[in-house]
Write an enzyme that holds these catalytic residues in place. Sequence first.
Site, PDB file in Angstrom:
ATOM      1  N   GLU A   1      -1.693  -7.054   4.333  1.00 56.47           N
ATOM      2  CA  GLU A   1      -1.807  -6.345   3.054  1.00 56.47           C
ATOM      3  C   GLU A   1      -2.931  -6.943   2.206  1.00 56.47           C
ATOM      4  O   GLU A   1      -3.063  -8.158   2.103  1.00 56.47           O
ATOM      5  CB  GLU A   1      -0.478  -6.447   2.300  1.00 56.47           C
ATOM      6  CG  GLU A   1      -0.471  -5.761   0.948  1.00 56.47           C
ATOM      7  CD  GLU A   1       0.801  -6.033   0.160  1.00 56.47           C
ATOM      8  OE1 GLU A   1       1.066  -5.285  -0.796  1.00 56.47           O
ATOM      9  OE2 GLU A   1       1.528  -6.988   0.500  1.00 56.47           O
TER      10      GLU A   1
ATOM     11  N   LYS B   1       0.848   3.261  -0.257  1.00 56.95           N
ATOM     12  CA  LYS B   1       2.207   2.767  -0.472  1.00 56.95           C
ATOM     13  C   LYS B   1       2.982   3.701  -1.389  1.00 56.95           C
ATOM     14  O   LYS B   1       2.527   4.051  -2.485  1.00 56.95           O
ATOM     15  CB  LYS B   1       2.147   1.353  -1.077  1.00 56.95           C
ATOM     16  CG  LYS B   1       3.482   0.633  -1.142  1.00 56.95           C
ATOM     17  CD  LYS B   1       3.285  -0.792  -1.646  1.00 56.95           C
ATOM     18  CE  LYS B   1       4.594  -1.558  -1.676  1.00 56.95           C
ATOM     19  NZ  LYS B   1       4.405  -2.926  -2.217  1.00 56.95           N
TER      20      LYS B   1
ATOM     21  N   CYS C   1       4.635  -4.192   2.787  1.00 53.53           N
ATOM     22  CA  CYS C   1       5.368  -5.245   2.088  1.00 53.53           C
ATOM     23  C   CYS C   1       6.792  -4.830   1.702  1.00 53.53           C
ATOM     24  O   CYS C   1       7.669  -4.697   2.538  1.00 53.53           O
ATOM     25  CB  CYS C   1       4.568  -5.687   0.862  1.00 53.53           C
ATOM     26  SG  CYS C   1       5.196  -7.185   0.076  1.00 53.53           S
TER      27      CYS C   1
END
Length: 513
Positions: free
Chosen positions: A269, A333, A384
């Site tokens: 990330e 995301k 994440c």
Amino acid sequence: MITKLIQRIDNSKYRYIGYFLTGLFSSLAFAPIFFTLALLPLFLLYTYSIRFESNLKKLFLSNLLMFLGHFMGGCYWICISLTIDLKSHFWLIPFALTLLPAYLALYPTLTAVLSKRFQPSYVAFTIGFACVWTLMEVLREFIITGFPWNALGYVWANNIYFSQIASITGIYGLSFITIVIFTLITISITEFKLLPLIISIVIFIGNISFGYNRLKTEEVKYLDTKVLVVQANISQQLKWKADEKMNNVIKHLKLSRMASKGDVIIWPESAFGYLVSLQDRFASNISGVIPENGFLITGALRFHQENEKDDLKLWNSLIVISNDGYVFDYYDKRHLVPFAEYIPLSKYINLTKITDGQIDFLEGEPTRTLVSLDKGRKFIPLICYESIFPHQNFERINQANFIVMITNDGWFGNSSGPYQHFYMSRIRAIEAGKPLIRAANTGISAVIDGYGRILKQTKLNTEDVIYTNIPQEISKPTYFAQEMNKNKITSILTYLLFIVIIGNAIIKRKKSL
């Protein structure tokens, strides 16, 4: 003797301290310690207070303090992220240490209050109690953006055999079984009944046997495609410094040199520290490390701006770069971290997000849940925080060959946070029946097969790479992937709870006659 000890704690003037410390001790049941028996004192006090405490106010306060300790022990690592920029965020540390755990503690505390109605039969109590607890865990995934951290089933995340049931029930079914086992054990201890203990042992052995039989004939199989997972181990203090960004990219490039034709390289990330547009063509020093017919998958900050007068739009993204230097596919995301990636109710709250920059990230498109490498290979992307949600991006799970999860756990130092995060990812692989490739900036990076077996793994806070073939997905889709990820577990628990309530009422009525 144990019952007298519980009564002594319950009646002591230090009652609330005893409950808090018991909850704090129980957090050792999770990663990285996995001392599962640490749950036993918690369940002894918990079930005893539910079954024998008549004062609802004392019941509520005792269990609220106990689970405050439980979640403080499990979530203390959040405070470490605030020390990265201590000057700006030091004042948030007391709130992070107490308010979030207090909020999470409300769910099992309400479970205690609601479960008092299941009294006449230990069978009705155990099943009803387990249903209410598990439904509360499901709610934790969705209410106020959701935070299903350390669901109880994760205490088995290091036990490859016991956790196989997640392929059918998901993590919440694993929690349900855990609650049933520990509740039966505590009833056996506090009420001197042998049968509940025998039932708990049978359930434990049965679940272990299921996992053993599921794995015993399944050898690890690999695809022809190789993957190179890069863990550059860049400290969070250096991650966003302007004069370090190029050095950070160069470090990733050096670690990517061993890739060969057709390989997939994965960076973690936000590994690429510069803003990226979908129209960009990457410089030759970057595209040059991508092998022929191969791809680079990396975390990056994607931007879009129609013209200089428009506001800059930002996304925390995963992008796929082909050998010619162009963006082949991408994913933004969808599930953002409150206060870290955006400020909730920002019109009314004068705060800046914890991550670098003043602009809030935007949520990705809900329909974009699958990323392509080419016509034949697709994967589920998770960035994440998204990996802690059992239903995140699983809408098209059966069209995917594997899962790619990128993260930066450098925020949390050498705490329990990165370990807990890693083992939650492992359960996602079991639920999906898909191999999971995890690329982390400071660890833990890993390649995990569709049965949750860890095939390759790096250590926390080390510079390392993993170079191996991508495992094959399991031959038959899991029941969770086919059915349970459609929230059917909620319906099953609700029906079961309804049966228990009716049965409980009948038992009460018969006793009153």
